[in-house]
Design a protein around this motif. Structure first.
Motif, mmCIF file in Angstrom:
data_model
loop_
_atom_site.group_PDB
_atom_site.id
_atom_site.type_symbol
_atom_site.label_atom_id
_atom_site.label_comp_id
_atom_site.label_asym_id
_atom_site.label_seq_id
_atom_site.Cartn_x
_atom_site.Cartn_y
_atom_site.Cartn_z
ATOM 1 N N ALA A 1 10.005 -0.402 -4.139
ATOM 2 C CA ALA A 1 8.798 0.173 -3.533
ATOM 3 C C ALA A 1 9.123 1.127 -2.392
ATOM 4 O O ALA A 1 8.487 2.183 -2.256
ATOM 5 C CB ALA A 1 7.871 -0.942 -3.051
ATOM 6 N N ASP A 2 10.092 0.793 -1.549
ATOM 7 C CA ASP A 2 10.440 1.671 -0.432
ATOM 8 C C ASP A 2 11.001 3.003 -0.925
ATOM 9 O O ASP A 2 10.695 4.060 -0.368
ATOM 10 C CB ASP A 2 11.452 0.991 0.494
ATOM 11 N N GLU A 3 11.817 2.954 -1.964
ATOM 12 C CA GLU A 3 12.372 4.188 -2.521
ATOM 13 C C GLU A 3 11.279 5.042 -3.158
ATOM 14 O O GLU A 3 11.294 6.270 -3.055
ATOM 15 C CB GLU A 3 13.451 3.853 -3.554
ATOM 16 N N ILE A 4 10.320 4.388 -3.790
ATOM 17 C CA ILE A 4 9.199 5.122 -4.392
ATOM 18 C C ILE A 4 8.368 5.793 -3.300
ATOM 19 O O ILE A 4 8.034 6.976 -3.394
ATOM 20 C CB ILE A 4 8.338 4.189 -5.261
ATOM 21 N N GLN A 5 8.064 5.042 -2.224
ATOM 22 C CA GLN A 5 7.295 5.631 -1.125
ATOM 23 C C GLN A 5 8.052 6.794 -0.500
ATOM 24 O O GLN A 5 7.462 7.814 -0.153
ATOM 25 C CB GLN A 5 6.960 4.586 -0.055
ATOM 26 N N SER B 1 7.795 5.124 -13.972
ATOM 27 C CA SER B 1 9.059 5.793 -14.281
ATOM 28 C C SER B 1 10.148 5.344 -13.311
ATOM 29 O O SER B 1 11.291 5.085 -13.713
ATOM 30 C CB SER B 1 8.901 7.313 -14.206
ATOM 31 N N ALA B 2 9.798 5.241 -12.031
ATOM 32 C CA ALA B 2 10.759 4.811 -11.017
ATOM 33 C C ALA B 2 11.212 3.377 -11.266
ATOM 34 O O ALA B 2 12.391 3.048 -11.101
ATOM 35 C CB ALA B 2 10.147 4.956 -9.627
ATOM 36 N N ILE C 1 6.976 14.797 -1.466
ATOM 37 C CA ILE C 1 6.379 15.573 -2.559
ATOM 38 C C ILE C 1 6.295 17.033 -2.137
ATOM 39 O O ILE C 1 5.841 17.356 -1.039
ATOM 40 C CB ILE C 1 4.972 15.032 -2.914
ATOM 41 N N ASP C 2 6.761 17.904 -2.997
ATOM 42 C CA ASP C 2 6.696 19.343 -2.758
ATOM 43 C C ASP C 2 5.373 19.846 -3.331
ATOM 44 O O ASP C 2 5.222 19.975 -4.543
ATOM 45 C CB ASP C 2 7.883 20.042 -3.431
ATOM 46 N N LEU C 3 4.415 20.078 -2.448
ATOM 47 C CA LEU C 3 3.075 20.464 -2.878
ATOM 48 C C LEU C 3 3.017 21.920 -3.304
ATOM 49 O O LEU C 3 3.595 22.794 -2.657
ATOM 50 C CB LEU C 3 2.066 20.219 -1.760
ATOM 51 N N THR C 4 2.335 22.168 -4.391
ATOM 52 C CA THR C 4 2.080 23.521 -4.854
ATOM 53 C C THR C 4 0.932 24.084 -4.032
ATOM 54 O O THR C 4 -0.080 23.418 -3.839
ATOM 55 C CB THR C 4 1.684 23.505 -6.350
ATOM 56 N N GLU D 1 0.854 -1.185 0.000
ATOM 57 C CA GLU D 1 0.000 0.000 0.000
ATOM 58 C C GLU D 1 0.893 1.240 0.000
ATOM 59 O O GLU D 1 1.795 1.359 0.825
ATOM 60 C CB GLU D 1 -0.913 0.001 1.227
ATOM 61 N N PHE D 2 0.658 2.116 -0.948
ATOM 62 C CA PHE D 2 1.386 3.368 -1.029
ATOM 63 C C PHE D 2 0.536 4.474 -0.411
ATOM 64 O O PHE D 2 -0.695 4.410 -0.430
ATOM 65 C CB PHE D 2 1.697 3.732 -2.484
ATOM 66 N N TYR D 3 1.206 5.481 0.109
ATOM 67 C CA TYR D 3 0.528 6.640 0.677
ATOM 68 C C TYR D 3 0.972 7.892 -0.071
ATOM 69 O O TYR D 3 2.169 8.104 -0.287
ATOM 70 C CB TYR D 3 0.861 6.796 2.166
ATOM 71 N N LEU D 4 -0.006 8.702 -0.480
ATOM 72 C CA LEU D 4 0.266 10.004 -1.089
ATOM 73 C C LEU D 4 -0.224 11.080 -0.131
ATOM 74 O O LEU D 4 -1.404 11.088 0.241
ATOM 75 C CB LEU D 4 -0.514 10.165 -2.395
#
Length: 166
Positions: free
Chosen positions: A70-74, A62-63, A80-83, A42-45
């Motif tokens: 998966a750990d590096e992607i998470q 892409s990753a 994430i730098d949110l706008t 399960e990924f979290y955004l």
């Protein structure tokens, strides 16, 4: 039609795609989702808007192409730098404000309304909508279309301001 020689990956919810979103759930501060690419993971955004999962799927593929696990992607998702002013959650006392006022267009307006409608807290939900600028000669029709086509489910009140609201 030109045949592609590149490797093509399709992603989304269609079971025929190579990368499929298998589940998702909405939390007050973000989204959780799973994909067949990393079965059981399960990924979290840390952002709102179910449409963001499609962006994350693109990032996952892409990753993978770059050899990340998966750990590096998470870890990337965690940073994430949110706008600002794009589905930005603000809490003031008992109220939750979802600020999505940055450069709205018809698809982002619908995504924002869906985000409010599906927000997981049982609170009074008020949509405050203003004009969308930069739509050219179709502006009046596009504003009217949202008003006619969107069902405003789970939204208790609708407040509108601007030249295209009446």
């Amino acid at each position: 039609k030109h045949p592609l020689t590149q490797k093509v990956f399709a992603y989304g919810q269609d079971k025929s795609y190579q990368a499929v979103i298998t589940s998702h759930r909405i939390a007050t501060g973000g989204l959780y989702f799973t994909t067949n690419v990393f079965e059981g993971r399960e990924f979290y955004l840390p952002m709102l808007g179910v449409h963001q999962i499609y962006n994350a799927m693109s990032a996952i593929l892409s990753a993978l192409a770059l050899g990340l696990d998966a750990d590096e992607i998470q870890e990337g998702f965690n940073h994430i730098d949110l706008t600002g002013k794009r589905n930005e959650v603000k809490k003031i006392r008992e109220c939750v404000i979802i600020d999505d006022t940055y450069n709205a267009n018809p698809s982002s307006m619908v995504a924002s309304l869906d985000t409010l409608s599906n927000y997981p807290l049982v609170v009074k939900k008020i949509a405050v909508l203003g004009d969308m600028f930069g739509l050219g000669e179709q502006s009046a029709m596009l504003h009217e279309k949202i008003g006619q086509d969107y069902h405003f489910k789970n939204i208790n009140e609708l407040w509108v301001v601007g030249d295209y609201t009446m």
